[in-house]
Scaffold this motif. Structure first.
Motif, mmCIF file in Angstrom:
data_model
loop_
_atom_site.group_PDB
_atom_site.id
_atom_site.type_symbol
_atom_site.label_atom_id
_atom_site.label_comp_id
_atom_site.label_asym_id
_atom_site.label_seq_id
_atom_site.Cartn_x
_atom_site.Cartn_y
_atom_site.Cartn_z
ATOM 1 N N PHE A 1 0.848 -1.187 0.000
ATOM 2 C CA PHE A 1 0.000 0.000 0.000
ATOM 3 C C PHE A 1 0.890 1.245 0.000
ATOM 4 O O PHE A 1 1.999 1.227 0.543
ATOM 5 N N ASP A 2 0.384 2.335 -0.580
ATOM 6 C CA ASP A 2 1.140 3.592 -0.630
ATOM 7 C C ASP A 2 0.267 4.725 -0.096
ATOM 8 O O ASP A 2 -0.924 4.808 -0.403
ATOM 9 N N ARG A 3 0.881 5.561 0.723
ATOM 10 C CA ARG A 3 0.180 6.704 1.321
ATOM 11 C C ARG A 3 0.992 7.972 1.051
ATOM 12 O O ARG A 3 2.222 7.973 1.181
ATOM 13 N N THR A 4 0.322 9.055 0.686
ATOM 14 C CA THR A 4 1.003 10.289 0.283
ATOM 15 C C THR A 4 0.788 11.406 1.295
ATOM 16 O O THR A 4 -0.335 11.611 1.781
ATOM 17 N N ARG A 5 1.857 12.117 1.580
ATOM 18 C CA ARG A 5 1.789 13.356 2.368
ATOM 19 C C ARG A 5 1.989 14.516 1.397
ATOM 20 O O ARG A 5 2.992 14.581 0.683
ATOM 21 N N VAL B 1 -3.437 3.611 -0.553
ATOM 22 C CA VAL B 1 -3.927 3.030 -1.792
ATOM 23 C C VAL B 1 -3.174 1.736 -2.047
ATOM 24 O O VAL B 1 -1.935 1.709 -1.952
ATOM 25 N N LYS B 2 -3.895 0.667 -2.358
ATOM 26 C CA LYS B 2 -3.237 -0.593 -2.670
ATOM 27 C C LYS B 2 -2.599 -0.490 -4.054
ATOM 28 O O LYS B 2 -3.264 -0.188 -5.037
ATOM 29 N N ILE B 3 -1.285 -0.744 -4.117
ATOM 30 C CA ILE B 3 -0.595 -0.644 -5.397
ATOM 31 C C ILE B 3 -0.083 -1.998 -5.889
ATOM 32 O O ILE B 3 0.346 -2.128 -7.022
ATOM 33 N N ASP B 4 -0.121 -2.986 -5.020
ATOM 34 C CA ASP B 4 0.302 -4.336 -5.406
ATOM 35 C C ASP B 4 -0.504 -5.325 -4.581
ATOM 36 O O ASP B 4 -0.339 -5.385 -3.359
ATOM 37 N N ALA C 1 4.713 10.982 -12.646
ATOM 38 C CA ALA C 1 4.509 12.284 -12.025
ATOM 39 C C ALA C 1 3.044 12.687 -12.054
ATOM 40 O O ALA C 1 2.609 13.523 -11.244
ATOM 41 N N SER C 2 2.276 12.073 -12.956
ATOM 42 C CA SER C 2 0.846 12.379 -13.046
ATOM 43 C C SER C 2 0.004 11.439 -12.200
ATOM 44 O O SER C 2 -1.221 11.435 -12.307
ATOM 45 N N ASP C 3 0.658 10.588 -11.383
ATOM 46 C CA ASP C 3 -0.008 9.738 -10.392
ATOM 47 C C ASP C 3 -0.610 8.455 -10.963
ATOM 48 O O ASP C 3 -1.521 7.878 -10.370
ATOM 49 N N SER C 4 -0.116 7.963 -12.079
ATOM 50 C CA SER C 4 -0.589 6.674 -12.586
ATOM 51 C C SER C 4 0.457 5.608 -12.279
ATOM 52 O O SER C 4 1.661 5.843 -12.427
ATOM 53 N N TRP C 5 -0.020 4.433 -11.841
ATOM 54 C CA TRP C 5 0.866 3.339 -11.478
ATOM 55 C C TRP C 5 1.003 2.350 -12.640
ATOM 56 O O TRP C 5 0.004 1.986 -13.270
ATOM 57 N N SER C 6 2.222 1.920 -12.886
ATOM 58 C CA SER C 6 2.468 0.911 -13.915
ATOM 59 C C SER C 6 2.304 -0.481 -13.329
ATOM 60 O O SER C 6 2.144 -0.646 -12.121
ATOM 61 N N SER C 7 2.351 -1.473 -14.204
ATOM 62 C CA SER C 7 2.426 -2.851 -13.739
ATOM 63 C C SER C 7 3.837 -3.114 -13.220
ATOM 64 O O SER C 7 4.773 -2.375 -13.526
ATOM 65 N N ALA C 8 3.988 -4.171 -12.437
ATOM 66 C CA ALA C 8 5.303 -4.531 -11.921
ATOM 67 C C ALA C 8 6.139 -5.191 -13.010
ATOM 68 O O ALA C 8 5.627 -5.978 -13.807
ATOM 69 N N THR C 9 7.427 -4.845 -13.027
ATOM 70 C CA THR C 9 8.374 -5.414 -13.985
ATOM 71 C C THR C 9 9.447 -6.196 -13.237
ATOM 72 O O THR C 9 10.035 -5.676 -12.276
#
Length: 407
Positions: free
Chosen positions: A136-140, A150-153, A188-196
């Motif tokens: 999960f990722d959390r932003t300040r 937010v769950k990212i994986d 930088a626009s806040d979209s997450w890619s798939s894992a590589t």
């Protein structure tokens, strides 16, 4: 070998039954016995005194003769049986039991039920169940407000994480799954890619990462006590891994980049921290011990825009911070969190010169800030999940700060 029940009276001056000075054979079929049964044998043989030496030629709780002790490998533990630990004496007793049977202790063995006990006194401990979870990722925000996580994986097998913010505003998160490393990018626009998949070694035990001012990203991996470095260029190309530390006994790593283009990698060895530097030109220095505490359990590091490097360590559940000046001198460690129950630490720096240190306490994450002027804030709970296993911290050029967790 044994004095047996008849021989036990020698403690009061009776004659010895010198069984086993000459090794016995074909006296039984037992091959193992529980600690409880060995305790009964020792109670009969020596009154349960595992350190006894009365000068009668028999030693320790199981009353070995010296010849039997040597014949079954006891000298690997101690010169005489009574000088070895209880466990060591029992381990030699197991060998004698396997070779001679319970008859090696003709009276005491029978009384203790030695021949009928087949339990392993020291069974191997089961392999620990891997502690894994999802990421999960959390932003300040730059103004200081924390967003929800937010769950990212959603891969439930992630065992470790690290992260770095690049000069282009992207965030790279590394995940360790089954000994392999995956990289996931937030633009930088806040979209997450798939894992590589970037490292398919299969035996990786730990990861750390740091981003350099030239836009490159270094991912450090811990494999069999050695450290390897893999680089992603500013254009996005991954290099092969290069071994940068062949110590063989490293148990944890952290990494941080400085504004001058150097990369610092910290390694944990026997509770001490060593620091190794990669110059801006790419040359690696030898490792230098920067903390000889001997009891450090976890570590983290952050490079600050003023050229200083901060290394945090967890000792007895408290967090300590040690600073390297821009000129290269190391300060003494300063305790910044005396909670006493901290299990792990992560950290990262923000563009305004502050350092954020995350502490893991009872499955929750707390954030503590060092201002650009050097003052530390109180810790604030930023994630009360209760089941968090690990965290990362990383700052981005826009002044935001990201804290990731495994849960």
């Amino acid at each position: 070998m044994s004095r047996s029940r008849t021989a036990r009276t020698a403690l009061a001056g009776a004659s010895l039954l010198a069984v086993g000075v000459t090794l016995l054979s074909g006296t039984g079929t037992a091959h193992a016995a529980s600690v409880a049964t060995w305790d009964k044998v020792a109670a009969c043989e020596s009154g349960g005194d595992w350190s006894i030496n009365t000068g009668n030629g028999y030693y320790g709780g199981l009353q070995f003769s010296l010849s039997t002790w040597k014949a079954y490998g006891g000298e690997a533990y101690a010169a005489y049986p009574h000088q070895a630990t209880k466990k060591e004496q029992i381990l030699i007793g197991e060998k004698v039991l396997a070779g001679q049977g319970a008859g090696a202790w003709p009276v005491c063995g029978a009384q203790a039920g030695l021949a009928g006990d087949t339990a392993d006194p020291y069974p191997p401990e089961p392999a620990p169940t891997p502690v894994t979870g999802k990421v999960f990722d959390r932003t300040r925000s730059g103004s200081g407000s924390w967003a929800s996580s937010v769950k990212i994986d959603d891969n439930p097998a992630v065992a470790a994480i690290s992260a770095s913010g690049l000069t282009d505003g992207s965030l790279h998160v590394q995940s360790l799954v089954s000994g392999k490393v995956y990289d996931r990018t937030r633009s930088a626009s806040d979209s997450w890619s798939s894992a590589t998949l970037i490292d398919e070694n299969g035996s990786i035990e730990g990861i750390a990462s740091a981003a350099l001012p030239d836009g490159s990203l270094h991912v450090l991996t811990l494999v069999n006590g050695d450290v390897w470095d893999r680089t992603r260029s500013a254009s996005g190309t991954w290099s092969s891994a290069v071994k940068v530390d062949d110590n063989g006994q490293l148990t944890d790593i952290s990494a941080a980049a400085l504004p001058d283009g150097t990369l610092h990698v910290q390694s944990l060895v026997n509770g001490d921290i060593w620091d190794r530097t990669r110059s801006a030109a790419g040359a690696w220095s030898s490792a230098v011990k920067i903390d000889d505490n001997g009891g450090i359990k976890d570590l983290a590091a952050s490079g600050v825009k003023d050229g200083t490097l901060h290394v945090q360590s967890v000792v007895n559940g408290d967090v300590w911070d040690r600073t390297r000046s821009a000129a290269g001198s190391w300060s003494s460690a300063v305790k910044i969190d005396d909670n006493g129950s901290i299990k792990a630490v992560s950290s990262g720096a923000v563009t305004d010169g502050t350092v954020h240190v995350q502490s893991l306490v009872n499955g929750t994450v707390w954030d503590r800030t060092r201002s650009a002027s050097g003052s530390w804030s109180s810790a604030s709970q930023i994630d009360d999940n209760g089941a968090i296993l690990a965290s990362y911290g990383a700052g981005l050029p826009d002044g935001t700060f990201h804290v990731g967790t495994i849960a």
